[in-house]
Design a protein around this motif. Structure first.
Motif, PDB file in Angstrom:
ATOM      1  N   HIS A  87      18.833  50.437 -10.498  1.00 23.22           N
ATOM      2  CA  HIS A  87      18.129  51.044 -11.641  1.00 23.22           C
ATOM      3  C   HIS A  87      19.066  52.034 -12.317  1.00 23.22           C
ATOM      4  CE1 HIS A  87      15.405  53.486 -14.051  1.00 23.22           C
ATOM      5  NE2 HIS A  87      16.065  54.508 -13.522  1.00 23.22           N
ATOM      6  N   ASP A  88      19.314  51.803 -13.609  1.00 26.54           N
ATOM      7  CA  ASP A  88      20.060  52.765 -14.414  1.00 26.54           C
ATOM      8  C   ASP A  88      19.592  52.680 -15.860  1.00 26.54           C
ATOM      9  OD1 ASP A  88      21.794  54.773 -15.080  1.00 26.54           O
ATOM     10  OD2 ASP A  88      23.609  53.556 -14.961  1.00 26.54           O
ATOM     11  N   SER A  89      18.286  52.517 -16.037  1.00 20.02           N
ATOM     12  CA  SER A  89      17.724  52.454 -17.390  1.00 20.02           C
ATOM     13  C   SER A  89      16.945  53.733 -17.658  1.00 20.02           C
ATOM     14  CB  SER A  89      16.856  51.201 -17.539  1.00 20.02           C
ATOM     15  OG  SER A  89      15.744  51.244 -16.667  1.00 20.02           O
ATOM     16  N   LEU A  90      15.837  53.651 -18.371  1.00 21.15           N
ATOM     17  CA  LEU A  90      15.049  54.827 -18.717  1.00 21.15           C
ATOM     18  C   LEU A  90      14.689  55.602 -17.448  1.00 21.15           C
ATOM     19  CD1 LEU A  90      13.459  56.473 -20.824  1.00 21.15           C
ATOM     20  CD2 LEU A  90      11.528  54.927 -20.406  1.00 21.15           C
ATOM     21  N   ASN A  95       8.880  54.863 -15.211  1.00 22.44           N
ATOM     22  CA  ASN A  95       9.728  53.675 -15.312  1.00 22.44           C
ATOM     23  C   ASN A  95      10.480  53.412 -14.008  1.00 22.44           C
ATOM     24  OD1 ASN A  95      10.695  51.493 -17.107  1.00 22.44           O
ATOM     25  ND2 ASN A  95      12.678  52.420 -16.653  1.00 22.44           N
ATOM     26  N   VAL A  96      10.982  54.464 -13.381  1.00 24.43           N
ATOM     27  CA  VAL A  96      11.678  54.289 -12.097  1.00 24.43           C
ATOM     28  C   VAL A  96      10.753  53.631 -11.096  1.00 24.43           C
ATOM     29  CG1 VAL A  96      12.696  55.516 -10.128  1.00 24.43           C
ATOM     30  CG2 VAL A  96      13.315  56.179 -12.453  1.00 24.43           C
ATOM     31  N   ARG A  97       9.527  54.130 -10.976  1.00 27.13           N
ATOM     32  CA  ARG A  97       8.577  53.563 -10.015  1.00 27.13           C
ATOM     33  C   ARG A  97       8.201  52.129 -10.385  1.00 27.13           C
ATOM     34  NH1 ARG A  97       6.035  56.110  -5.753  1.00 27.13           N
ATOM     35  NH2 ARG A  97       5.516  53.928  -5.340  1.00 27.13           N
ATOM     36  N   PHE A  98       8.002  51.853 -11.663  1.00 30.65           N
ATOM     37  CA  PHE A  98       7.696  50.485 -12.081  1.00 30.65           C
ATOM     38  C   PHE A  98       8.804  49.534 -11.639  1.00 30.65           C
ATOM     39  CE2 PHE A  98       8.689  47.197 -15.227  1.00 30.65           C
ATOM     40  CZ  PHE A  98       7.591  46.374 -15.049  1.00 30.65           C
TER      41      PHE A  98
END
Length: 173
Positions: A87-90, A95-98
């Motif tokens: 994960h390196d987006s928003l 969003n991280v949890r999604f």
């Protein structure tokens, strides 16, 4: 070291992380990277998406233009299982949890999730509380120059490993 076959990342920008992953897959002689990222607003930046990947490694890479919320569920359903998720987006907690929750559901036991910028929200920390038997690491980043927005001028990333049910030699894929 995990010798992943299916790797999914969110967030590309210039593609430096993508390049490192692709170099490792090439060295291992197998594997593919799927990257999801929204297009930047600035026209010049649009032309620079994934520029670090280069042509030599593009046969192992699929770039999906758009948001992870829109594309990640379908990609994960299509792949069925993954070995590594980055994960390196928003970097919002939501969003991280999604993304982590979605990837974890199809992550192969023995696989890993890597989350960048864990110091900007509680997403990674709230996730590892849901999997207390899985080992996790919190690490300092080593930026090229000090990041004055960060309390430690470096930033942080986290890694969590999904426990294997059986020893590796007994697990069949």
């Amino acid at each position: 070291h995990l010798k992943p076959r299916n790797v999914v990342e969110t967030g590309v920008a210039h593609g430096v992380t993508s390049r490192f992953i692709l170099e490792a897959l090439e060295k291992n002689g197998s594997g593919h990277l799927w990257s999801i990222d929204r297009p930047p607003m600035e026209p010049e930046w649009k032309r620079q998406i994934g520029i670090a990947v280069g042509d030599r490694l593009r046969d192992r890479w699929t770039y999906i233009l758009g948001s992870s919320r829109l594309h990640l569920p379908g990609l994960l359903a299509e792949l069925g299982q993954i070995d590594l998720f980055i994960h390196d987006s928003l970097h919002s907690e939501r969003n991280v949890r999604f993304e982590i929750d979605s990837a974890w559901a199809v992550l192969w036991p023995g696989g890993a999730v890597v989350v960048d910028d864990i110091d900007v929200n509680r997403g990674f920390y709230s996730f590892i509380q849901t999997v207390p038997d899985c080992p996790s690491l919190v690490c300092e980043a080593e930026p090229v120059r000090p990041d004055t927005r960060r309390f430690n001028k470096k930033g942080m990333f986290g890694i969590v490993l999904k426990q294997q049910v059986d020893p590796p030699e007994k697990t069949k894929r």
